[in-house]
Design a protein around this motif. Structure first.
Motif, PDB file in Angstrom:
ATOM      1  N   LEU A  81       0.842  -1.038  -0.181  1.00 47.56           N
ATOM      2  CA  LEU A  81      -0.355  -0.118  -0.283  1.00 47.56           C
ATOM      3  C   LEU A  81       0.712   1.131   0.692  1.00 47.56           C
ATOM      4  N   GLU A  82       0.703   1.954  -0.723  1.00 46.53           N
ATOM      5  CA  GLU A  82       1.882   3.103  -0.980  1.00 46.53           C
ATOM      6  C   GLU A  82       0.525   4.308  -0.880  1.00 46.53           C
ATOM      7  N   CYS A  83       1.624   5.571   0.106  1.00 44.34           N
ATOM      8  CA  CYS A  83       0.916   6.740   0.117  1.00 44.34           C
ATOM      9  C   CYS A  83       2.269   8.121  -0.102  1.00 44.34           C
ATOM     10  N   VAL A  84       1.414   8.495  -0.719  1.00 45.26           N
ATOM     11  CA  VAL A  84       2.876   9.994  -1.301  1.00 45.26           C
ATOM     12  C   VAL A  84       1.790  11.097  -0.348  1.00 45.26           C
ATOM     13  N   GLN A  85       2.781  11.774  -0.030  1.00 45.99           N
ATOM     14  CA  GLN A  85       2.303  13.956   0.387  1.00 45.99           C
ATOM     15  C   GLN A  85       2.412  14.771  -0.332  1.00 45.99           C
ATOM     16  N   ARG A 122       6.610   9.948   0.353  1.00 48.80           N
ATOM     17  CA  ARG A 122       6.666   8.816  -0.043  1.00 48.80           C
ATOM     18  C   ARG A 122       6.372   7.458   1.785  1.00 48.80           C
ATOM     19  N   PHE A 123       5.390   7.201   1.993  1.00 49.33           N
ATOM     20  CA  PHE A 123       5.402   5.885   3.172  1.00 49.33           C
ATOM     21  C   PHE A 123       4.836   4.410   2.820  1.00 49.33           C
ATOM     22  N   SER A 124       5.191   3.486   2.889  1.00 53.56           N
ATOM     23  CA  SER A 124       5.035   2.293   1.954  1.00 53.56           C
ATOM     24  C   SER A 124       4.478   1.481   3.138  1.00 53.56           C
ATOM     25  N   LEU A 125       3.215   0.878   2.985  1.00 56.25           N
ATOM     26  CA  LEU A 125       2.988  -0.567   3.972  1.00 56.25           C
ATOM     27  C   LEU A 125       2.612  -1.812   3.474  1.00 56.25           C
ATOM     28  N   ILE A 126       3.824  -2.140   3.979  1.00 55.28           N
ATOM     29  CA  ILE A 126       3.932  -3.962   2.795  1.00 55.28           C
ATOM     30  C   ILE A 126       3.256  -5.133   4.405  1.00 55.28           C
ATOM     31  N   LEU A 127       1.949  -6.060   3.603  1.00 55.90           N
ATOM     32  CA  LEU A 127       2.282  -6.946   4.730  1.00 55.90           C
ATOM     33  C   LEU A 127       2.594  -8.106   3.334  1.00 55.90           C
ATOM     34  N   GLU A 128       3.568  -8.411   4.492  1.00 56.82           N
ATOM     35  CA  GLU A 128       4.312  -9.752   4.055  1.00 56.82           C
ATOM     36  C   GLU A 128       3.986 -10.975   3.632  1.00 56.82           C
ATOM     37  N   SER A 129       2.490 -11.340   3.714  1.00 56.26           N
ATOM     38  CA  SER A 129       2.183 -12.433   4.102  1.00 56.26           C
ATOM     39  C   SER A 129       0.726 -11.999   4.353  1.00 56.26           C
ATOM     40  N   VAL A 161       7.013  -1.436   6.196  1.00 62.23           N
ATOM     41  CA  VAL A 161       7.013  -0.097   6.013  1.00 62.23           C
ATOM     42  C   VAL A 161       8.625   0.218   5.344  1.00 62.23           C
ATOM     43  N   SER A 162       7.671   1.044   4.279  1.00 60.15           N
ATOM     44  CA  SER A 162       9.691   1.323   3.304  1.00 60.15           C
ATOM     45  C   SER A 162       9.624   3.201   3.721  1.00 60.15           C
ATOM     46  N   ARG A 163       9.791   4.160   3.793  1.00 60.84           N
ATOM     47  CA  ARG A 163      10.625   5.443   3.619  1.00 60.84           C
ATOM     48  C   ARG A 163      11.750   5.625   2.855  1.00 60.84           C
ATOM     49  N   GLU A 164      11.213   5.645   1.870  1.00 62.26           N
ATOM     50  CA  GLU A 164      13.152   5.942   1.058  1.00 62.26           C
ATOM     51  C   GLU A 164      13.317   7.355   0.862  1.00 62.26           C
TER      52      GLU A 164
END
Lengths: 113, 112
Positions: free
Chosen positions: A21-25, A73-80, A66-69
């Motif tokens: 799930l991606e989020c951009v502000q 942009r802040f991404s939420l990851i559901l691994e499984s 989560v990832s914030r590179e």
């Protein structure tokens, strides 16, 4: 006009899939948040990020990462993905100083079957 | 996890009625209390940001009060209109950390 966008309004995934799930502000905010909202439980914080590559666990981080590179942009990851992760997911951002007003995205309704 | 309670859970009022909701939060280590309005299919939007005991905020027909010593905030809507129909969320912040704790919301339906 400030804006927080999320990559999808509705998403249907199968159990075991990896979900992003991606989020951009566009407000140059340092703080970004991922919440999930379930009936009768209110908004619960999954993860919080206060800078690029920095993150803190919220109240319910299990099963998520989560990832914030980049700052915007802040991404939420559901691994499984699992069926108990079916929910509404909201992203928000704020400045790191008072009054900490949060600006929300429109939400992603994720269904895991 | 801190407990932030909102009441009532839902409310149906006639157009023109005035109404109010309550948000209860811990009375110690207070930093801020926010009210958000969340309309269906839209993003939650901040209504009020309150930081001082005794704060009273107003925006049109909507106002809010804050009592940090006893740990509650009231949201008032005067002369409710159908466009006021939404879920109203309160969010509490401690004076440490970065997290806001949200209540479960009050769902308001204004019947024309």
């Amino acid at each position: 006009d400030v804006k927080v966008t999320q990559s999808s309004r509705y998403l249907v995934k199968r159990t075991g899939e990896k979900v992003f799930l991606e989020c951009v502000q566009d407000m140059d905010h340092e703080n970004m948040f991922w919440y999930r909202q379930d009936p009768g439980l209110g908004l619960r914080l999954i993860y919080f990020s206060y800078d690029v590559k920095m993150k803190e666990k919220g109240d319910i981080p299990e099963g998520y990462s989560v990832s914030r590179e980049k700052k915007e942009r802040f991404s939420l990851i559901l691994e499984s993905a699992s069926t108990n992760q079916t929910s509404m997911y909201l992203c928000a951002s704020s400045l790191p100083v008072s009054p900490y007003e949060q600006y929300f995205g429109p939400g992603t309704r994720l269904t895991v079957t | 996890i801190l407990n932030v309670e909102q009441s009532p859970q839902s409310l149906h009022v006639q157009e023109g009625d005035s109404t109010n909701f309550t948000c209860s939060f811990p009375s110690s280590n207070f930093y801020a209390l926010h009210w958000y309005r969340w309309e269906t299919a839209k993003s939650p939007e901040a209504l009020f940001v309150m930081t001082l005991n005794g704060d009273e905020k107003k925006k049109g027909r909507i106002s809010a009060t804050l009592n940090t010593k006893e740990g509650y905030s009231y949201l008032y809507i005067k002369g409710s209109q159908p466009e006021d129909s939404a879920t109203y969320l309160c969010a509490f912040k401690l004076n440490t950390g970065n997290q806001f704790y949200f209540g479960t919301g009050t769902s308001l339906t204004v019947i024309p």
